[in-house]
Design a protein around this motif. Structure first.
Motif, short mmCIF file in Angstrom:
data_model
loop_
_atom_site.label_atom_id
_atom_site.label_comp_id
_atom_site.label_asym_id
_atom_site.label_seq_id
_atom_site.Cartn_x
_atom_site.Cartn_y
_atom_site.Cartn_z
N LEU A 29 0.81 -1.17 0.13
CA LEU A 29 0.21 0.01 0.05
C LEU A 29 0.76 1.33 -0.09
CD1 LEU A 29 -2.31 -1.28 2.87
CD2 LEU A 29 -2.98 -1.03 0.37
N SER A 30 0.32 2.19 -0.55
CA SER A 30 0.92 3.60 -0.36
C SER A 30 0.98 4.12 1.05
CB SER A 30 0.43 4.51 -1.39
OG SER A 30 -0.85 4.88 -1.03
N ARG A 31 1.58 5.32 1.34
CA ARG A 31 1.57 5.74 2.44
C ARG A 31 0.20 6.33 2.99
NH1 ARG A 31 5.72 8.47 6.01
NH2 ARG A 31 4.53 10.27 7.27
N ARG A 32 -0.36 6.94 1.72
CA ARG A 32 -1.79 7.50 2.05
C ARG A 32 -2.74 6.37 2.44
NH1 ARG A 32 -4.21 12.34 0.51
NH2 ARG A 32 -2.51 13.02 -0.21
N ASP A 33 -2.57 5.05 1.81
CA ASP A 33 -3.62 3.96 1.94
C ASP A 33 -3.11 3.54 3.25
OD1 ASP A 33 -4.52 4.26 -0.55
OD2 ASP A 33 -3.29 2.95 -1.37
N ARG A 34 -2.05 3.54 3.83
CA ARG A 34 -1.60 2.90 5.09
C ARG A 34 -2.15 3.77 5.98
NH1 ARG A 34 3.45 2.05 2.96
NH2 ARG A 34 4.32 3.75 4.12
N GLU A 35 -2.07 5.12 6.14
CA GLU A 35 -2.73 6.21 6.90
C GLU A 35 -4.05 5.95 6.94
OE1 GLU A 35 -1.64 9.98 5.71
OE2 GLU A 35 0.49 9.66 6.35
N GLY A 36 -4.69 5.74 5.85
CA GLY A 36 -6.11 5.54 6.08
C GLY A 36 -6.81 4.16 6.60
N ARG A 37 -5.92 3.27 6.23
CA ARG A 37 -6.23 1.79 6.87
C ARG A 37 -5.96 1.95 8.41
NH1 ARG A 37 -3.81 -4.05 5.50
NH2 ARG A 37 -4.60 -5.09 7.15
N ALA A 38 -4.95 2.60 8.68
CA ALA A 38 -4.64 2.85 10.32
C ALA A 38 -5.89 3.49 11.01
CB ALA A 38 -3.37 3.62 10.70
N PHE A 39 -6.12 4.80 10.43
CA PHE A 39 -7.40 5.50 10.95
C PHE A 39 -8.37 4.63 11.37
CE2 PHE A 39 -10.81 8.35 10.49
CZ PHE A 39 -10.78 9.31 11.57
N LYS A 40 -8.90 4.09 10.13
CA LYS A 40 -10.27 3.34 10.36
C LYS A 40 -10.13 1.98 11.31
CE LYS A 40 -11.33 3.82 5.50
NZ LYS A 40 -11.21 3.13 4.17
N LEU A 41 -8.80 1.53 11.43
CA LEU A 41 -8.65 0.33 12.45
C LEU A 41 -8.51 0.95 13.71
CD1 LEU A 41 -6.14 -1.91 10.83
CD2 LEU A 41 -8.30 -2.30 11.15
N VAL A 42 -8.21 2.16 14.07
CA VAL A 42 -8.12 3.15 15.29
C VAL A 42 -9.75 3.14 15.68
CG1 VAL A 42 -7.74 5.05 16.39
CG2 VAL A 42 -5.58 3.99 15.26
N VAL A 43 -10.33 3.84 14.77
CA VAL A 43 -11.83 3.93 15.19
C VAL A 43 -12.63 2.55 15.42
CG1 VAL A 43 -14.05 4.69 13.91
CG2 VAL A 43 -11.85 6.07 13.77
N ALA A 44 -12.16 1.86 14.72
CA ALA A 44 -12.90 0.30 14.88
C ALA A 44 -12.79 -0.16 15.93
CB ALA A 44 -12.49 -0.65 13.55
N THR A 45 -11.15 -0.07 16.52
CA THR A 45 -10.90 -0.71 17.78
C THR A 45 -11.43 0.06 19.03
OG1 THR A 45 -8.65 -1.31 16.80
CG2 THR A 45 -8.77 -1.29 18.99
N GLY A 46 -11.58 1.31 18.83
CA GLY A 46 -11.96 2.21 19.98
C GLY A 46 -13.61 2.04 19.97
N ALA A 47 -14.24 2.05 18.95
CA ALA A 47 -15.67 1.97 19.04
C ALA A 47 -16.02 0.26 19.70
CB ALA A 47 -16.22 1.88 17.81
N GLY A 48 -15.23 -0.69 18.98
CA GLY A 48 -15.26 -2.06 19.50
C GLY A 48 -15.20 -2.11 21.01
N ALA A 49 -14.12 -1.35 21.75
CA ALA A 49 -13.77 -1.48 22.95
C ALA A 49 -15.06 -0.86 23.75
CB ALA A 49 -12.41 -0.76 23.15
N VAL A 50 -15.55 0.48 23.55
CA VAL A 50 -16.56 0.92 24.09
C VAL A 50 -17.76 -0.15 23.77
CG1 VAL A 50 -18.02 2.87 23.76
CG2 VAL A 50 -15.82 3.26 23.47
#
Length: 90
Positions: free
Chosen positions: A30-51
């Motif tokens: 993945l490009s850097r932008r794609d990796r950043e987007g994937r990391a952001f989505k995973l942070v949101v998913a992990t946080g929402a899942g934890a809550v």
């Protein structure tokens, strides 16, 4: 000379038989932008899942939802956290 760039016409470099070209290969990741987007989505998913896991656990203790839902949410959150960790380490 093996492994050293050689001059070719018009000032362009040509690579000897011991080196590969520095251009990215198709499917090389993945490009850097794609990796950043994937990391952001995973942070949101992990946080929402934890809550959601904590809230459903509290509701399970009170007796409103079953522990099966809590277990399922915990597993999904753990998978998202694992994928986030893997994304951040690359």
């Amino acid at each position: 000379m093996i492994g050293r760039p050689l001059q070719s016409g018009a000032g362009r470099l040509r690579y000897g038989p011991g080196m590969s070209t520095p251009a990215r290969r198709p499917g090389g990741g993945l490009s850097r932008r794609d990796r950043e987007g994937r990391a952001f989505k995973l942070v949101v998913a992990t946080g929402a899942g934890a809550v959601a896991t904590v809230v459903s656990f509290v509701l399970a203790v009170v007796g409103i939802v079953s522990l099966g839902i809590v277990f399922l949410l915990a597993v999904l959150t753990a998978v998202a956290a694992f994928l986030l960790r893997r994304t951040m380490s690359n």
